[in-house]
Design a protein around this motif. Structure first.
Motif, short mmCIF file in Angstrom:
data_model
loop_
_atom_site.label_atom_id
_atom_site.label_comp_id
_atom_site.label_asym_id
_atom_site.label_seq_id
_atom_site.Cartn_x
_atom_site.Cartn_y
_atom_site.Cartn_z
N THR A 33 -1.85 3.63 -18.06
CA THR A 33 -1.38 2.30 -18.41
C THR A 33 -2.34 1.60 -19.36
O THR A 33 -1.93 1.00 -20.37
CB THR A 33 -1.19 1.44 -17.14
OG1 THR A 33 -0.31 2.12 -16.24
CG2 THR A 33 -0.62 0.08 -17.47
N PRO A 153 2.03 2.51 -13.82
CA PRO A 153 2.66 3.13 -15.01
C PRO A 153 4.07 2.62 -15.28
O PRO A 153 4.53 2.66 -16.42
CB PRO A 153 2.66 4.62 -14.65
CG PRO A 153 1.53 4.79 -13.69
CD PRO A 153 1.51 3.51 -12.88
N ILE A 156 4.47 0.31 -18.20
CA ILE A 156 4.16 0.75 -19.57
C ILE A 156 5.27 0.40 -20.56
O ILE A 156 4.98 -0.10 -21.65
CB ILE A 156 3.85 2.27 -19.58
CG1 ILE A 156 2.49 2.51 -18.92
CG2 ILE A 156 3.84 2.81 -21.00
CD1 ILE A 156 2.12 3.99 -18.77
#
Length: 413
Positions: A33, A153, A156
């Protein structure tokens, strides 16, 4: 809405997710990330420092250019795609409209006073700081889990294009924390603020009605009214007809081109990907949305279901009921995983940990694939995300039914 003993048990389940292997996974995911965030922001500073480059080809360019037009005294020009495109100067033929209520335009007004790269960076930092703040009360004694969710994540896609999903999610988590603590008016204020991006909030309203939280409903309604009325006074009543017209046009375009929108990840897009006609798939989606509404109403009305199970069910229903679910909105999956863990729906078994990992990742593989091209993005998105959401919902339902049977047996004995 949650007894102290149930809260302690949920906190213990989260705290149990620790150890060196957990920290290793957290390090890898959060590093991904941070790397993606660092690269996109560095790119923004480098490219916009060049002569003639005003913005990057991403969603945030619409927010930034709309704020600049409003600051220049032309707030209604945000509905003129040609004016928006002229302001940011990127991909001027693309259909990238402004589709937000007036309150959101006033909220992002400061971005218009900054260069694009600085405004983009500030937007990202504020979103991440707010989600980190909101998550604290749900991750006590579990620093690995807190860190994992601060930089999940699943965020993202939103970070890479400058979308506002993380900010909206922070408001929802803050509202859930207030509801859990019985702070009904504060929860209502947070929920009212969610109307600045209203398309994901329908199930939240259903949950409040199901639980009979009338003080929260009143506070949310008054907050939403204030956030609509005051900006309208500042921007003019002509704003609303233009917004409704643009929303209708946006909806028509999405229906016509759904098969080509490879960054959609919800059931509607999945059905078209599997060969169902667009209009038929849309009706199936409407049916699923109705079922989600009934589920949320009954879940939040139930006295047997725990608070964390209710929160998990709400998040899953939001994602499954949205007709147009973009990959950046899969940010909600990470927090859904947290509440499934807190509720005891997901445990330490390998299949459960695998599902938790998929929820934490969200649409990150699809976002990374946009740049690395290691596969067909469609199969990294809807083909994975919708089944993961349905599997999570099935586990939650199984958990609730088992808990209900256990409660009935206890009462009978």
């Amino acid at each position: 809405m949650q007894e102290a003993s149930a809260r302690r048990a949920a906190d213990a389940r989260v705290a149990a997710l620790s150890g060196s292997r957990v920290w290793q996974v957290v390090f890898l995911g959060t590093s991904l990330t941070l790397i993606c965030a660092g690269l996109i922001h560095m790119t923004a500073f480098v490219l916009t420092s060049e002569t003639g480059t005003r913005a990057l080809s991403m969603d945030f360019r619409v927010f930034w250019s709309a704020a600049r037009l409003a600051l220049a005294g032309e707030p209604l020009a945000v509905f003129d795609n040609a004016r928006l495109a002229a302001e940011h100067g990127v991909d001027t033929r693309d259909w990238m409209p402004w589709t937000y209520p007036p309150g959101y335009l006033l909220l992002i007004l400061p971005f218009g006073a900054m260069p694009f790269a600085w405004a983009f960076l500030l937007s990202t930092l504020v979103s991440l700081l707010l989600i980190a703040w909101a998550l604290r009360s749900f991750t006590p004694g579990a620093p690995a889990v807190w860190l994992a969710l601060c930089l999940a994540p699943a965020y993202i896609p939103a970070i890479l294009i400058g979308q506002n999903s993380i900010l909206w999610l922070a408001g929802l988590v803050a509202a859930l924390a207030a509801l859990r603590d019985g702070r009904w008016l504060l929860a209502g204020v947070f929920i009212g603020c969610l109307t600045l991006k209203p398309q994901l909030g329908v199930m939240v309203a259903v949950a409040l009605v199901g639980a009979g939280l009338w003080r929260s409903i009143l506070a949310a309604s008054l907050t939403a009214l204030v956030l609509a009325a005051l900006p309208t006074l500042a921007l003019g009543p002509e704003y609303w007809p233009l917004l409704l017209e643009r929303l209708g046009e946006q909806s028509e375009r999405l229906v016509r081109s759904i098969e080509t929108l490879t960054l959609m990840v919800g059931p509607y897009y999945l059905l078209t990907l599997l060969g169902l006609a667009s209009q038929t798939a849309l009706w199936v989606q409407f049916g699923l949305s109705a079922l989600c509404a009934v589920f949320v109403f009954l879940l939040w009305r139930s006295r047997a279901a725990g608070f964390d199970a209710k929160a998990a069910g709400l998040l899953l229903a939001i994602l499954l009921s949205a007709p147009y679910l973009w990959y950046y909105e899969a940010a909600l999956m990470a927090v859904a995983g947290l509440f499934l863990l807190r509720a005891g729906v997901l445990g330490a078994s390998l299949p459960h940990l695998g599902l938790l990992l998929l929820l934490w990742l969200g649409a990150a593989p699809q976002a990374v694939n946009v740049f690395l091209k290691f596969g067909d993005g469609r199969y990294l998105g809807a083909m994975i995300i919708t089944p993961v959401l349905l599997a999570s919902l099935a586990l939650l339902l199984s958990h609730l039914l088992a808990a209900g049977r256990g409660a009935s047996q206890t009462a009978a004995s």
